[in-house]
Design a protein around this motif. Structure first.
Motif, PDB file in Angstrom:
ATOM      1  N   VAL A   5     -32.839 144.968 -33.751  1.00 18.03           N
ATOM      2  CA  VAL A   5     -32.672 146.158 -34.572  1.00 18.03           C
ATOM      3  C   VAL A   5     -33.820 146.235 -35.574  1.00 18.03           C
ATOM      4  CG1 VAL A   5     -31.226 147.252 -36.323  1.00 18.03           C
ATOM      5  CG2 VAL A   5     -30.183 146.282 -34.278  1.00 18.03           C
ATOM      6  N   GLN A   6     -34.163 145.102 -36.193  1.00 24.66           N
ATOM      7  CA  GLN A   6     -35.260 145.064 -37.154  1.00 24.66           C
ATOM      8  C   GLN A   6     -36.583 145.419 -36.478  1.00 24.66           C
ATOM      9  OE1 GLN A   6     -34.896 144.637 -40.471  1.00 24.66           O
ATOM     10  NE2 GLN A   6     -37.065 145.156 -40.619  1.00 24.66           N
ATOM     11  N   ALA A   7     -36.803 144.925 -35.261  1.00 22.19           N
ATOM     12  CA  ALA A   7     -38.033 145.224 -34.525  1.00 22.19           C
ATOM     13  C   ALA A   7     -38.120 146.707 -34.190  1.00 22.19           C
ATOM     14  CB  ALA A   7     -38.097 144.384 -33.258  1.00 22.19           C
ATOM     15  N   LEU A   8     -37.005 147.323 -33.798  1.00 21.35           N
ATOM     16  CA  LEU A   8     -36.995 148.760 -33.509  1.00 21.35           C
ATOM     17  C   LEU A   8     -37.247 149.588 -34.770  1.00 21.35           C
ATOM     18  CD1 LEU A   8     -33.990 148.997 -30.995  1.00 21.35           C
ATOM     19  CD2 LEU A   8     -36.413 149.377 -30.488  1.00 21.35           C
ATOM     20  N   GLY A  12     -40.543 152.164 -35.776  1.00 21.58           N
ATOM     21  CA  GLY A  12     -40.287 153.577 -36.043  1.00 21.58           C
ATOM     22  C   GLY A  12     -39.144 154.162 -35.247  1.00 21.58           C
ATOM     23  N   GLU A  13     -38.450 153.373 -34.479  1.00 20.98           N
ATOM     24  CA  GLU A  13     -37.300 153.834 -33.715  1.00 20.98           C
ATOM     25  C   GLU A  13     -36.104 153.937 -34.654  1.00 20.98           C
ATOM     26  OE1 GLU A  13     -37.053 154.600 -30.435  1.00 20.98           O
ATOM     27  OE2 GLU A  13     -39.197 154.248 -30.183  1.00 20.98           O
ATOM     28  N   ILE A  14     -35.302 154.944 -34.453  1.00 22.39           N
ATOM     29  CA  ILE A  14     -34.114 155.122 -35.277  1.00 22.39           C
ATOM     30  C   ILE A  14     -32.960 154.412 -34.579  1.00 22.39           C
ATOM     31  CG2 ILE A  14     -32.505 156.788 -36.242  1.00 22.39           C
ATOM     32  CD1 ILE A  14     -34.838 158.780 -36.301  1.00 22.39           C
ATOM     33  N   VAL A  15     -32.391 153.469 -35.273  1.00 22.22           N
ATOM     34  CA  VAL A  15     -31.311 152.690 -34.695  1.00 22.22           C
ATOM     35  C   VAL A  15     -29.977 153.122 -35.278  1.00 22.22           C
ATOM     36  CG1 VAL A  15     -30.413 150.368 -34.365  1.00 22.22           C
ATOM     37  CG2 VAL A  15     -32.874 150.769 -34.339  1.00 22.22           C
ATOM     38  N   ASP A  16     -29.980 153.535 -36.527  1.00 24.11           N
ATOM     39  CA  ASP A  16     -28.745 153.947 -37.187  1.00 24.11           C
ATOM     40  C   ASP A  16     -28.251 155.246 -36.547  1.00 24.11           C
ATOM     41  OD1 ASP A  16     -26.632 154.302 -38.885  1.00 24.11           O
ATOM     42  OD2 ASP A  16     -27.847 154.833 -40.635  1.00 24.11           O
TER      43      ASP A  16
END
Length: 114
Positions: A5-8, A12-16
Protein backbone atom coordinates in the motif's frame (compact mmCIF):
# COMPACT_ATOMS: atom_id res chain seq x y z
CA UNK A 1 0.30 -5.60 2.74
CA UNK A 2 1.26 -2.33 4.40
CA UNK A 3 4.47 -2.06 2.39
CA UNK A 4 2.58 -2.70 -0.85
CA UNK A 5 0.00 0.00 0.00
CA UNK A 6 2.86 2.37 0.88
CA UNK A 7 4.62 1.57 -2.42
CA UNK A 8 1.42 2.28 -4.40
CA UNK A 9 0.90 5.56 -2.54
CA UNK A 10 4.49 6.57 -3.23
CA UNK A 11 3.97 5.76 -6.94
CA UNK A 12 0.90 8.04 -7.05
CA UNK A 13 -1.68 5.27 -7.11
CA UNK A 14 -4.79 5.87 -5.05
CA UNK A 15 -5.32 3.04 -2.64
CA UNK A 16 -7.87 4.58 -0.29
CA UNK A 17 -11.35 3.69 -1.69
CA UNK A 18 -12.78 6.98 -0.42
CA UNK A 19 -10.14 8.98 -2.26
CA UNK A 20 -10.80 6.94 -5.42
CA UNK A 21 -14.52 7.55 -5.09
CA UNK A 22 -13.89 11.26 -4.56
CA UNK A 23 -11.80 11.45 -7.76
CA UNK A 24 -14.43 9.50 -9.72
CA UNK A 25 -17.21 11.79 -8.46
CA UNK A 26 -15.20 14.91 -9.34
CA UNK A 27 -14.72 13.63 -12.88
CA UNK A 28 -18.39 12.70 -13.19
CA UNK A 29 -19.37 16.12 -11.86
CA UNK A 30 -17.17 17.86 -14.47
CA UNK A 31 -18.74 15.73 -17.23
CA UNK A 32 -22.25 16.59 -16.05
CA UNK A 33 -21.42 20.29 -15.90
CA UNK A 34 -20.18 20.07 -19.50
CA UNK A 35 -23.42 18.40 -20.59
CA UNK A 36 -25.50 21.07 -18.83
CA UNK A 37 -23.46 23.80 -20.52
CA UNK A 38 -23.96 22.24 -23.98
CA UNK A 39 -27.69 21.79 -23.36
CA UNK A 40 -28.02 25.40 -22.19
CA UNK A 41 -26.30 26.53 -25.38
CA UNK A 42 -28.61 24.39 -27.53
CA UNK A 43 -31.65 25.68 -25.65
CA UNK A 44 -30.56 29.25 -26.32
CA UNK A 45 -30.23 28.54 -30.04
CA UNK A 46 -33.66 26.89 -30.16
CA UNK A 47 -35.25 29.78 -28.28
CA UNK A 48 -33.70 32.25 -30.71
CA UNK A 49 -34.98 30.19 -33.64
CA UNK A 50 -38.49 30.14 -32.15
CA UNK A 51 -38.43 33.90 -31.63
CA UNK A 52 -37.59 34.36 -35.32
CA UNK A 53 -39.84 31.60 -36.66
CA UNK A 54 -43.13 32.73 -35.09
CA UNK A 55 -43.24 36.14 -36.84
CA UNK A 56 -42.19 34.52 -40.12
CA UNK A 57 -45.00 31.99 -39.86
CA UNK A 58 -47.48 34.75 -39.04
CA UNK A 59 -46.35 36.75 -42.08
CA UNK A 60 -46.61 33.69 -44.31
CA UNK A 61 -50.10 32.98 -42.96
CA UNK A 62 -51.16 36.57 -43.68
CA UNK A 63 -49.78 36.32 -47.23
CA UNK A 64 -51.64 33.04 -47.84
CA UNK A 65 -54.87 34.58 -46.56
CA UNK A 66 -54.34 37.64 -48.79
CA UNK A 67 -53.73 35.46 -51.85
CA UNK A 68 -56.78 33.30 -51.08
CA UNK A 69 -59.02 36.35 -50.78
CA UNK A 70 -57.54 37.78 -53.99
CA UNK A 71 -58.26 34.49 -55.79
CA UNK A 72 -61.81 34.48 -54.42
CA UNK A 73 -62.39 38.04 -55.69
CA UNK A 74 -60.99 37.12 -59.12
CA UNK A 75 -63.16 34.03 -59.33
CA UNK A 76 -66.28 35.97 -58.34
CA UNK A 77 -65.45 38.62 -60.96
CA UNK A 78 -65.08 35.93 -63.66
CA UNK A 79 -61.35 36.53 -64.12
CA UNK A 80 -60.21 32.94 -63.79
CA UNK A 81 -57.13 32.88 -66.04
CA UNK A 82 -53.91 32.90 -64.06
CA UNK A 83 -50.52 33.08 -65.69
CA UNK A 84 -47.74 31.02 -64.18
CA UNK A 85 -44.13 31.38 -65.21
CA UNK A 86 -42.29 28.11 -64.94
CA UNK A 87 -39.14 26.67 -66.42
CA UNK A 88 -39.66 26.25 -70.16
CA UNK A 89 -41.86 29.31 -70.58
CA UNK A 90 -45.17 30.73 -69.41
CA UNK A 91 -48.07 28.39 -68.70
CA UNK A 92 -51.69 29.46 -68.76
CA UNK A 93 -53.98 27.70 -66.30
CA UNK A 94 -57.54 27.68 -67.53
CA UNK A 95 -60.25 26.99 -65.01
CA UNK A 96 -63.70 26.33 -66.41
CA UNK A 97 -66.57 27.33 -64.17
CA UNK A 98 -68.81 24.71 -65.80
CA UNK A 99 -68.02 21.34 -67.31
CA UNK A 100 -67.42 21.70 -71.04
CA UNK A 101 -66.69 19.22 -73.81
CA UNK A 102 -63.21 20.71 -74.24
CA UNK A 103 -62.23 20.25 -70.61
CA UNK A 104 -64.52 18.74 -68.01
CA UNK A 105 -62.11 19.93 -65.37
CA UNK A 106 -59.39 22.61 -65.20
CA UNK A 107 -56.53 22.08 -67.64
CA UNK A 108 -53.16 23.62 -68.38
CA UNK A 109 -51.87 24.61 -71.80
CA UNK A 110 -48.49 25.99 -72.78
CA UNK A 111 -48.59 29.46 -74.32
CA UNK A 112 -46.51 29.58 -77.48
CA UNK A 113 -44.94 32.81 -78.67
CA UNK A 114 -45.26 34.71 -75.38
Amino acid sequence: MTSRVQALQDAGEIVDPRAGQLERLKKENADLRGRVSRQDSELGKLTEFRVLAIPRLAAQHDEIERLRSQLTRQTEAGDVVTRLYVEGGPVRIVQFTQASPQAPCGCAERIHGQ
